[in-house]
Design an enzyme around this catalytic site. Sequence first.
Site, PDB file in Angstrom:
ATOM      1  N   TYR A 153       0.856  -1.195   0.000  1.00 29.12           N
ATOM      2  CA  TYR A 153       0.000   0.000   0.000  1.00 29.12           C
ATOM      3  C   TYR A 153       0.885   1.235   0.000  1.00 29.12           C
ATOM      4  O   TYR A 153       1.882   1.317   0.731  1.00 29.12           O
ATOM      5  CB  TYR A 153      -0.889   0.018   1.250  1.00 29.12           C
ATOM      6  CG  TYR A 153      -1.671   1.302   1.431  1.00 29.12           C
ATOM      7  CD1 TYR A 153      -2.961   1.422   0.916  1.00 29.12           C
ATOM      8  CD2 TYR A 153      -1.118   2.386   2.106  1.00 29.12           C
ATOM      9  CE1 TYR A 153      -3.678   2.599   1.067  1.00 29.12           C
ATOM     10  CE2 TYR A 153      -1.832   3.571   2.263  1.00 29.12           C
ATOM     11  CZ  TYR A 153      -3.109   3.671   1.740  1.00 29.12           C
ATOM     12  OH  TYR A 153      -3.809   4.841   1.886  1.00 29.12           O
ATOM     13  N   GLU A 241      -3.668   7.647  -3.847  1.00 27.65           N
ATOM     14  CA  GLU A 241      -3.633   6.412  -3.072  1.00 27.65           C
ATOM     15  C   GLU A 241      -3.533   5.228  -4.026  1.00 27.65           C
ATOM     16  O   GLU A 241      -4.372   5.062  -4.913  1.00 27.65           O
ATOM     17  CB  GLU A 241      -4.904   6.288  -2.231  1.00 27.65           C
ATOM     18  CG  GLU A 241      -4.942   5.045  -1.349  1.00 27.65           C
ATOM     19  CD  GLU A 241      -6.238   4.956  -0.565  1.00 27.65           C
ATOM     20  OE1 GLU A 241      -6.175   4.631   0.630  1.00 27.65           O
ATOM     21  OE2 GLU A 241      -7.317   5.204  -1.145  1.00 27.65           O
TER      22      GLU A 241
END
Length: 431
Positions: A153, A241
């Site tokens: 991530y 993101e």
Amino acid sequence: MAASMACQAVARSLRGASASRLLLNKSKLSRVSSRRWLNLQEYQSKKLMQEGGVAVQRFYVADSAPDALEAAKKLNAKEIVLKAQILAGGRGKGMFDSGLKGGVHLTKDPAVVGELATKMLGYSLTTKQTPKEGVKVKTVMVAEALDITRETYFAILMDRACNGPVMVGSPQGGMDIEEVAASSPELIFKEVIDIFEGVRDDQALRMASNLGFKGPLERQAADQIKRLYDLFLKVDATQVEVNPLGETPEGQVVCFDAKINFDDNAEFRQKAIFAMDDMTESDPTETEAAKYDLKYIGLDGNIACFVNGAGLAMATCDIIDLHGGKPANFLDLGGGVQENQVYQAFKLLTADPKVEAILVNIFGGIVNCAIIANGITKACRELELKVPLVVRLEGTNVQEAKRILSESGLPITAADNLEDAAKKAVASIKK
């Protein structure tokens, strides 16, 4: 009960943002959504990343089954992924009214892509995030499917506590980052970015290492991190993101899925990006309100709320609920409001057949109460208002505003404070 109504108003007001903003405080990480009116489809975000030199899967976009088939053939990939393009999550587990299950499909046969596209395009896809009737699919993305050896991530976001951009990463990607933060906070890594220096080489390499990239992949990941930051600046993003930022068996670092939030205040210099905004999936009333710089969110009640400021709007929704009423909407005028905006706001409110009363709650700091009062009287006369109207005004030029309302001859109920206004609005319906 009142608190739950405020939460409902907030949640629905933030519905337009598919991406969220992460705030970090030491080892704790929580997510609060930012209201954003710009929504991009997945393929649009990927295109921006591709143009910025970020590694993404090869892909094409199609709006017909023949085009989807041709795109699949042109990819010449071992495996192909076909994705319905709508502004909602949960596509993979969604259901089309054509009978097709799932808005995301994998296949090795280009012919199957064409067959699947015929059952997607022109049909409505229902997921846990769409209305009950679903959203009609107008485009599909045909992309190369890549195997992922490992998922991480990575995000860049504006963090108020740091007064600037921050990198956040975790070696555990492909899953809800809040779950990682809750169960393994030691696996959340943060790097504060100096807005003048940008991302330094040592920062990018350290983050790549923390994400678990090794050997030549560490340098490759660091390069992708720097490119993502360049994109972040170039498009005036508030967040980029990537989940997952993955590693392939062939030794590639690829951004497989990304969400980008944009600073609405930068629209004047990001016209090309904001022109991509797909408003077809937005609520028509919200879209109409946005034309006049009004923030409108429909709720399920029958008392329309006409307020300036999101905080005051939430408080108004709460206190209506507290006194036994139900808000019909969340309408925020904001600052610098003009008389025409007041008129347009009343048009929106009275167009809702559920509305049985209107409560105006204005605190005039930047806003001139006299402008509000003139707008109210004009709207009442021209729209021939048929429902009870309760008005509470405080602040700048309030005495002049009260004079305008009292001398208008219109059936307007004045309120001394917010609680008085809520009580009177609820009582006006019960009569």
